[in-house]
Design an enzyme around this catalytic site. Sequence first.
Site, PDB file in Angstrom:
ATOM      1  N   TYR A  65       0.831  -1.204   0.000  1.00 11.91           N
ATOM      2  CA  TYR A  65       0.000   0.000   0.000  1.00 11.91           C
ATOM      3  C   TYR A  65       0.867   1.256   0.000  1.00 11.91           C
ATOM      4  O   TYR A  65       0.663   2.170  -0.819  1.00 11.91           O
ATOM      5  CB  TYR A  65      -0.928  -0.002   1.214  1.00 11.91           C
ATOM      6  CG  TYR A  65      -1.614   1.322   1.459  1.00 11.91           C
ATOM      7  CD1 TYR A  65      -2.658   1.733   0.643  1.00 11.91           C
ATOM      8  CD2 TYR A  65      -1.204   2.168   2.490  1.00 11.91           C
ATOM      9  CE1 TYR A  65      -3.287   2.955   0.856  1.00 11.91           C
ATOM     10  CE2 TYR A  65      -1.829   3.381   2.713  1.00 11.91           C
ATOM     11  CZ  TYR A  65      -2.870   3.777   1.891  1.00 11.91           C
ATOM     12  OH  TYR A  65      -3.478   4.993   2.090  1.00 11.91           O
ATOM     13  N   LYS A 121       1.172   4.145  -2.969  1.00 17.58           N
ATOM     14  CA  LYS A 121       0.824   5.549  -2.755  1.00 17.58           C
ATOM     15  C   LYS A 121       2.005   6.460  -3.055  1.00 17.58           C
ATOM     16  O   LYS A 121       1.814   7.588  -3.557  1.00 17.58           O
ATOM     17  CB  LYS A 121       0.353   5.761  -1.310  1.00 17.58           C
ATOM     18  CG  LYS A 121      -0.967   5.089  -0.982  1.00 17.58           C
ATOM     19  CD  LYS A 121      -2.133   5.627  -1.803  1.00 17.58           C
ATOM     20  CE  LYS A 121      -2.643   6.946  -1.303  1.00 17.58           C
ATOM     21  NZ  LYS A 121      -3.886   7.386  -2.011  1.00 17.58           N
TER      22      LYS A 121
END
Length: 336
Positions: free
Chosen positions: A138, A142
């Site tokens: 994740y 990002k």
Amino acid sequence: RILVTGSTGFLGQHLARALLERGHQVWMLGRHFESAGWLLAAGAAKVQADLRDRNAVIGACAHMDAVYHAGALSAPWGPSADFYAINVGGTECVLAGCAQHSVGRLVFVSSPSVLFNGRDQHLLTDAAPYPARFISTYSASKKLAEDRVNAAIRRGLPALIVRPKAIFGPGDTSLFPRLILAARARRLPQIGSGRNLVDLTYVDNVVHALLAALGAPRALGNTYTITNDEHVPLWDVIRAVLRRLDLPARLRRLPVAAALGLARLMELRAQLTGREPLITRYSVAVLARTQTYDISAARHDLGYRPVVSVAEGINRTLADLRAPARYAPSAFAASQ
């Protein structure tokens, strides 16, 4: 005229409501609207689309004055391909739409996890460098999304990045609900010494920052971390929440090294079974390490001031969380 991606999620619904209350015309982009019917009834328009559908996303940006890109796959575990397709590819679609339709301002919602290296971090500024390696897929996805936004800014796109830390509040299904579920199942140990400080952010404060970002003249091209600006002892907060819910607050202590080893084994098993592990190395680090931030830039450029304290935010959140049906399933890892 404002488009909000991720508008059917926790933060997105709070943001869409605030925009409607201020008289904006709001278009909500998402896949499933079962939980957001009240916003449609309040006047929001529905754009049913997947962030990976380039043509649909570009089309949704037409005639918009501003876009909030809050949509993302934010989870403690999942296929790497999904994180990259949604968080990076979806951001590329939004950027293409904003450029093609000359959107006046893009506010990209990212995460301070892009700076997290798994060790204690004290008063990080917005300019802190990215780590050499990322502690979760994740976080890596990002960071790549931020790269895409910053590249578009250099090409002249009017945009900025906002990184809210550990969002909680009514409607949340990630932070406190996962911890509470683990405590109910007696599967919540205290990881580490219990002295680590963290920054939490009540959802109304995040919305306040996002609204300020819409018109702040000095904000374009910059990145801002948003927190409650209160460095709280995480495990003291967790225990206080458990006591108020009449749950056991005497937690056995699990050393960080042992927790990381256990998480690694669970991750390996999850790769074979496809089921989310109870704990990940990322969640171990989030629960055991100090993570605090310097938000002076947001205060100066956005005029941001937290409007709800951590203590009051917890009061409001607990009132919402007392219904057992609101508890999220499986692991207790916190995103953001």
